[in-house]
Write a protein that holds these residues in place. Structure first.
Motif, mmCIF file in Angstrom:
data_model
loop_
_atom_site.group_PDB
_atom_site.id
_atom_site.type_symbol
_atom_site.label_atom_id
_atom_site.label_comp_id
_atom_site.label_asym_id
_atom_site.label_seq_id
_atom_site.Cartn_x
_atom_site.Cartn_y
_atom_site.Cartn_z
ATOM 1 N N ALA A 39 12.637 -14.604 4.034
ATOM 2 C CA ALA A 39 10.696 -14.556 4.023
ATOM 3 C C ALA A 39 9.751 -13.001 3.253
ATOM 4 O O ALA A 39 9.374 -13.263 2.400
ATOM 5 N N LEU A 40 10.815 -12.164 3.940
ATOM 6 C CA LEU A 40 10.649 -10.970 3.067
ATOM 7 C C LEU A 40 11.241 -10.872 1.715
ATOM 8 O O LEU A 40 9.690 -9.902 1.314
ATOM 9 N N GLN A 41 11.835 -11.299 1.285
ATOM 10 C CA GLN A 41 12.637 -10.753 -0.269
ATOM 11 C C GLN A 41 11.228 -12.043 -1.012
ATOM 12 O O GLN A 41 11.200 -10.973 -2.087
ATOM 13 N N GLY A 42 11.327 -12.706 -0.349
ATOM 14 C CA GLY A 42 10.009 -13.652 -1.132
ATOM 15 C C GLY A 42 8.983 -13.670 -1.089
ATOM 16 O O GLY A 42 8.188 -14.114 -1.759
ATOM 17 N N ASP A 43 8.119 -12.057 -0.536
ATOM 18 C CA ASP A 43 7.073 -11.589 -0.071
ATOM 19 C C ASP A 43 6.406 -12.470 0.738
ATOM 20 O O ASP A 43 4.851 -12.618 -0.059
ATOM 21 N N PHE A 44 6.727 -13.434 1.351
ATOM 22 C CA PHE A 44 5.500 -13.760 1.972
ATOM 23 C C PHE A 44 4.762 -13.346 3.681
ATOM 24 O O PHE A 44 5.466 -12.346 3.648
ATOM 25 N N HIS A 45 3.189 -13.386 3.352
ATOM 26 C CA HIS A 45 2.871 -12.832 4.684
ATOM 27 C C HIS A 45 3.112 -13.474 6.032
ATOM 28 O O HIS A 45 3.437 -15.096 5.908
ATOM 29 N N CYS A 46 3.434 -12.671 7.280
ATOM 30 C CA CYS A 46 3.544 -13.340 7.864
ATOM 31 C C CYS A 46 2.302 -12.510 9.386
ATOM 32 O O CYS A 46 2.145 -11.298 9.332
ATOM 33 N N ILE A 65 13.242 -6.452 12.004
ATOM 34 C CA ILE A 65 12.005 -6.509 12.491
ATOM 35 C C ILE A 65 10.563 -5.209 11.957
ATOM 36 O O ILE A 65 9.788 -5.400 11.353
ATOM 37 N N GLU A 66 11.396 -4.423 11.818
ATOM 38 C CA GLU A 66 10.331 -3.009 11.317
ATOM 39 C C GLU A 66 9.652 -2.732 9.631
ATOM 40 O O GLU A 66 8.846 -2.489 9.250
ATOM 41 N N SER A 67 10.871 -3.984 9.309
ATOM 42 C CA SER A 67 10.187 -4.651 7.382
ATOM 43 C C SER A 67 9.105 -4.659 7.882
ATOM 44 O O SER A 67 8.509 -4.809 6.951
ATOM 45 N N PHE A 68 9.144 -5.957 9.440
ATOM 46 C CA PHE A 68 7.918 -6.640 8.924
ATOM 47 C C PHE A 68 6.740 -6.121 9.185
ATOM 48 O O PHE A 68 5.619 -5.924 9.209
#
Length: 69
Positions: A39-46, A65-68
């Motif tokens: 999800a992070l690599q796909g640039d999804f909004h969390c 977690i920090e990446s989000f």
């Protein structure tokens, strides 16, 4: 820290386990390290991230977690 199952954020997450709820809200749940990484690599909004450190299997989780943030 969330400790109550009556918390509205927890209730929404439980509600989203049902397909009809996900379709209605236009949201979905992601669970697990690999899926969060994708999800992070796909640039999804969390919108919200629930974590439970007791379930961490390795040492990479805090960085993810920090990446989000």
């Amino acid at each position: 820290m969330l400790t109550s199952l009556q918390n509205p954020k927890v209730k929404e997450a439980v509600w989203l386990r049902e397909r009809r709820a996900r379709d209605k809200a236009g949201k979905f749940l992601i669970e697990g390290y690999r899926e969060l990484t994708r999800a992070l690599q796909g640039d999804f909004h969390c919108e919200r991230l629930f974590i439970c450190p007791e379930f961490f299997l390795g040492t990479n989780e805090p960085a993810l977690i920090e990446s989000f943030k």
